[in-house]
Scaffold this active site. Structure first.
Site, short mmCIF file in Angstrom:
data_model
loop_
_atom_site.label_atom_id
_atom_site.label_comp_id
_atom_site.label_asym_id
_atom_site.label_seq_id
_atom_site.Cartn_x
_atom_site.Cartn_y
_atom_site.Cartn_z
N ASN A 180 -22.78 38.81 3.69
CA ASN A 180 -23.43 40.09 3.34
C ASN A 180 -24.00 40.65 4.63
O ASN A 180 -25.00 40.16 5.15
CB ASN A 180 -24.55 39.86 2.32
N LYS A 190 -25.31 43.56 5.15
CA LYS A 190 -26.43 44.49 4.98
C LYS A 190 -26.19 45.75 5.83
O LYS A 190 -25.06 46.18 5.97
CB LYS A 190 -27.75 43.81 5.33
N HIS A 211 -28.76 43.05 -5.43
CA HIS A 211 -29.37 42.28 -4.34
C HIS A 211 -30.88 42.55 -4.35
O HIS A 211 -31.31 43.67 -4.65
CB HIS A 211 -28.76 42.70 -3.00
N GLU A 256 -32.92 43.11 -2.09
CA GLU A 256 -33.37 44.23 -1.24
C GLU A 256 -33.17 45.57 -1.96
O GLU A 256 -33.97 46.49 -1.80
CB GLU A 256 -32.61 44.20 0.10
N GLU A 298 -30.42 33.67 -5.33
CA GLU A 298 -31.04 33.95 -4.03
C GLU A 298 -32.56 34.03 -4.17
O GLU A 298 -33.09 35.10 -4.50
CB GLU A 298 -30.53 35.28 -3.48
N GLY A 319 -33.54 35.82 4.62
CA GLY A 319 -33.86 36.33 5.95
C GLY A 319 -35.13 35.74 6.54
O GLY A 319 -35.65 36.24 7.54
N SER A 348 -30.89 32.12 3.67
CA SER A 348 -30.89 31.39 4.94
C SER A 348 -29.92 30.21 4.94
O SER A 348 -30.22 29.16 5.52
CB SER A 348 -32.31 30.95 5.30
C1 PEP Z 1 -28.61 37.78 1.71
O1 PEP Z 1 -28.92 38.85 2.18
O2 PEP Z 1 -27.97 37.77 0.65
C2 PEP Z 1 -29.02 36.55 2.40
C3 PEP Z 1 -28.90 35.42 1.77
O3 PEP Z 1 -29.51 36.69 3.68
P1 PEP Z 1 -29.86 35.49 4.71
O4 PEP Z 1 -28.70 34.52 4.67
O5 PEP Z 1 -30.02 36.15 6.03
O6 PEP Z 1 -31.10 34.84 4.21
#
Ligand code: PEP
Length: 257
Positions: free
Chosen positions: A13, A15, A99, A101, A171, A177, A217
């Site tokens: 992803n 973003k 998501h 965000e 998630e 992040g 992460s």
């Molecule tokens: C994401 O945005 O779906 C995500 C898991 O980001 P990150 O791996 O950077 O934590």
């Protein structure tokens, strides 16, 4: 992972990162290091303005392209929005729905996520449905109830036939992040609860065929352990998917027996 019953899917992803020219360069780097044989499906979700560039650049790499969002209406006066048919026409195969965000900054709700899931399935693509709890929710012990509600709301009105095409991405918001990862046991436990919810809604055969990813992460160091959990069938990867070497290491971790 359990490859006998369902696909392992490693998804990036991006973003709001990477221009179209950077997408091309990324693909060139990937060509040098991508494993020849893959036991997992691989895809990258890119900003909508780069979808065409990504479809072209990733074709020879057998990396599918996903979108990061969609609007649920078919067409009409919705300035700035993009429909599921428009994405499908560009060669997009997957669409991230809900998501955290988008839920946090753009007012996405369980209801709009559900409408988007229907739109994506109706256009013949696969939604990657994101669910996850905040730190406060985890600390107050309501993680499982919260995730169950999110899964049930997202799948409301989706037929058993179509749910097999859905991917659920667990998630935890506190892990996105932040560099903090859920332990394999924590992640495995919630992914098992997600499968139990699907089982309760659609029965055991459907539940065992649905791919459930962990995201938050995930990186080359923790991927193998997370993916060794029986109900974690892949990853949704933000930061580490922007670096070809790290993304390939995660793909290699998913290639293990
Ligand atoms: C994401 O945005 O779906 C995500 C898991 O980001 P990150 O791996 O950077 O934590």
């Amino acid at each position: 992972m359990n490859r006998r019953y369902r696909k392992t899917v490693i998804a990036g992803n991006w973003k709001m990162n990477m221009t179209a020219s950077e997408t091309k360069k990324f693909a060139e780097e990937m060509k040098k290091i991508m494993p020849r044989a893959k036991w997992c499906d691989t895809l990258i979700c890119v900003p909508s303005c780069n979808l065409s560039a990504a479809v072209k650049a990733f074709k020879d790499l057998r990396i599918s392209v996903g979108a990061e969002n969609v609007y649920f209406e078919e067409k009409g006066a919705y300035t700035g929005e993009i429909s599921a048919d428009m994405l499908k026409d560009l060669g997009v195969k997957y669409v991230i729905c809900g998501h955290s965000e988008r839920r946090q900054y753009f007012g996405e709700t369980d209801q709009t996520v559900n409408r988007k899931v229907h739109a994506v399935l109706g256009a013949g693509m696969s939604p990657i449905i994101c669910v996850g709890e905040s730190l406060e929710q985890r600390e107050s012990g309501i993680t499982e109830d919260w995730i169950t509600l999110q899964v049930k709301s997202a799948l409301f009105g989706v037929s058993a036939d179509r749910v097999r095409r859905c991917i659920i991405a667990y998630e935890p918001i506190w892990a996105i992040g932040t560099g903090k990862t859920a332990t394999a046991a924590q992640a495995g436990e919630v992914c098992s609860a997600i499968r139990a919810t699907i089982r309760a809604l659609y029965g055991a055969r459907v539940a065992r065929s649905v791919t459930i990813q962990y995201g938050g992460s995930m990186n080359p160091k923790n991927a193998r352990e997370l993916l060794s959990q029986p109900d974690i069938d892949g990853g949704l990867i933000g930061g580490a998917s922007l670096k070809p070497d790290q993304f390939v290491e995660i793909i290699n971790a998913a290639n293990q027996d």
